[in-house]
Design a protein around this motif. Structure first.
Motif, short mmCIF file in Angstrom:
data_model
loop_
_atom_site.label_atom_id
_atom_site.label_comp_id
_atom_site.label_asym_id
_atom_site.label_seq_id
_atom_site.Cartn_x
_atom_site.Cartn_y
_atom_site.Cartn_z
N GLN A 1 -6.97 -16.41 -11.63
CA GLN A 1 -7.02 -17.38 -10.55
C GLN A 1 -6.31 -16.82 -9.33
N VAL A 2 -7.00 -16.80 -8.20
CA VAL A 2 -6.41 -16.31 -6.96
C VAL A 2 -5.64 -17.44 -6.30
N HIS A 3 -4.44 -17.11 -5.90
CA HIS A 3 -3.56 -18.09 -5.25
C HIS A 3 -3.20 -17.56 -3.87
N MET A 4 -3.37 -18.42 -2.85
CA MET A 4 -3.10 -17.98 -1.49
C MET A 4 -2.10 -18.92 -0.84
N VAL A 5 -1.09 -18.33 -0.22
CA VAL A 5 -0.01 -19.13 0.36
C VAL A 5 0.24 -18.69 1.79
N GLU A 6 0.09 -19.63 2.71
CA GLU A 6 0.37 -19.35 4.12
C GLU A 6 1.84 -19.61 4.43
N SER A 7 2.33 -18.93 5.45
CA SER A 7 3.68 -19.17 5.95
C SER A 7 3.74 -18.78 7.42
N GLY A 8 4.81 -19.19 8.08
CA GLY A 8 5.03 -18.79 9.47
C GLY A 8 4.72 -19.86 10.50
N GLY A 9 4.21 -21.00 10.07
CA GLY A 9 3.93 -22.06 11.02
C GLY A 9 5.21 -22.67 11.54
N GLY A 10 5.07 -23.51 12.57
CA GLY A 10 6.24 -24.16 13.13
C GLY A 10 5.94 -24.83 14.45
N LEU A 11 7.01 -25.25 15.11
CA LEU A 11 6.92 -25.91 16.42
C LEU A 11 7.32 -24.91 17.49
N VAL A 12 6.43 -24.69 18.44
CA VAL A 12 6.70 -23.75 19.54
C VAL A 12 6.28 -24.38 20.85
N GLN A 13 6.68 -23.76 21.93
CA GLN A 13 6.28 -24.23 23.25
C GLN A 13 5.05 -23.47 23.73
N ALA A 14 4.33 -24.10 24.64
CA ALA A 14 3.16 -23.45 25.22
C ALA A 14 3.57 -22.12 25.83
N GLY A 15 2.76 -21.10 25.56
CA GLY A 15 3.05 -19.77 26.06
C GLY A 15 3.78 -18.89 25.07
N ASP A 16 4.34 -19.50 24.03
CA ASP A 16 5.07 -18.75 23.01
C ASP A 16 4.11 -18.03 22.06
N SER A 17 4.71 -17.24 21.19
CA SER A 17 3.94 -16.53 20.16
C SER A 17 4.41 -16.95 18.78
N LEU A 18 3.52 -16.77 17.81
CA LEU A 18 3.83 -17.10 16.43
C LEU A 18 3.00 -16.19 15.55
N ARG A 19 3.56 -15.81 14.41
CA ARG A 19 2.83 -14.96 13.48
C ARG A 19 2.70 -15.65 12.14
N LEU A 20 1.49 -15.87 11.72
CA LEU A 20 1.23 -16.46 10.42
C LEU A 20 0.98 -15.36 9.39
N SER A 21 1.40 -15.63 8.17
CA SER A 21 1.15 -14.72 7.06
C SER A 21 0.45 -15.48 5.95
N CYS A 22 -0.30 -14.75 5.16
CA CYS A 22 -0.96 -15.34 4.00
C CYS A 22 -0.90 -14.33 2.87
N ALA A 23 -0.17 -14.69 1.83
CA ALA A 23 -0.03 -13.82 0.67
C ALA A 23 -1.02 -14.25 -0.40
N ALA A 24 -1.84 -13.31 -0.82
CA ALA A 24 -2.83 -13.57 -1.87
C ALA A 24 -2.36 -12.93 -3.16
N SER A 25 -2.39 -13.68 -4.23
CA SER A 25 -1.96 -13.16 -5.52
C SER A 25 -2.96 -13.56 -6.59
#
Length: 127
Positions: A1-25
């Motif tokens: 069974q493949v399990h996928m988990v996202e991380s890195g979300g959050g609250l930011v201001q317009a113009g900011d940057s954010l990096r999401l990750s997704c680990a698949a196992s």
């Protein structure tokens, strides 16, 4: 069974940057095509970006083109989404997804082509 988990979300201001990750196992599974989708409140889930096994094969929705960068680390089976110049309209739950099919360009904007999905991570962009 493949399990996928996202991380890195959050609250930011317009113009900011954010990096999401997704680990698949899950065993030795390595998806030939992976993607990011997002769902804003009251709206349907929409395609954001997709990538094939090689970084040469990427496709973006017009709404994120030039601001978001999708990438993957095949050695660690991790998918990324670098989001720059974030806008209010980028607020959504972001989902990573893995397909069993090889790269086919913009064909992979279609959610039914993806077999495995994560639970999502919230991204909220404020003024």
């Amino acid at each position: 069974q493949v399990h996928m988990v996202e991380s890195g979300g959050g609250l930011v201001q317009a113009g900011d940057s954010l990096r999401l990750s997704c680990a698949a196992s899950g065993g030795t599974f390595r998806s030939p095509t992976m993607g990011w989708f997002r769902q804003a409140p009251g709206k349907e889930r929409e395609f954001a970006a997709a990538i094939g096994w090689s970084a040469e094969h990427v496709h973006y929705a017009d709404s994120v083109k030039g601001r978001f960068i999708i990438s993957r680390d095949n050695a660690t089976n991790t998918l990324y989404l670098q989001m720059n110049s974030l806008k209010l309209e980028d607020t959504a739950v972001y989902y990573c997804a893995a397909s069993l099919f090889r790269w086919g360009g913009d064909y992979f904007t279609r959610a039914p082509l993806y077999t495995y999905w994560g639970q999502g991570t919230q991204v909220t962009v404020s003024l």
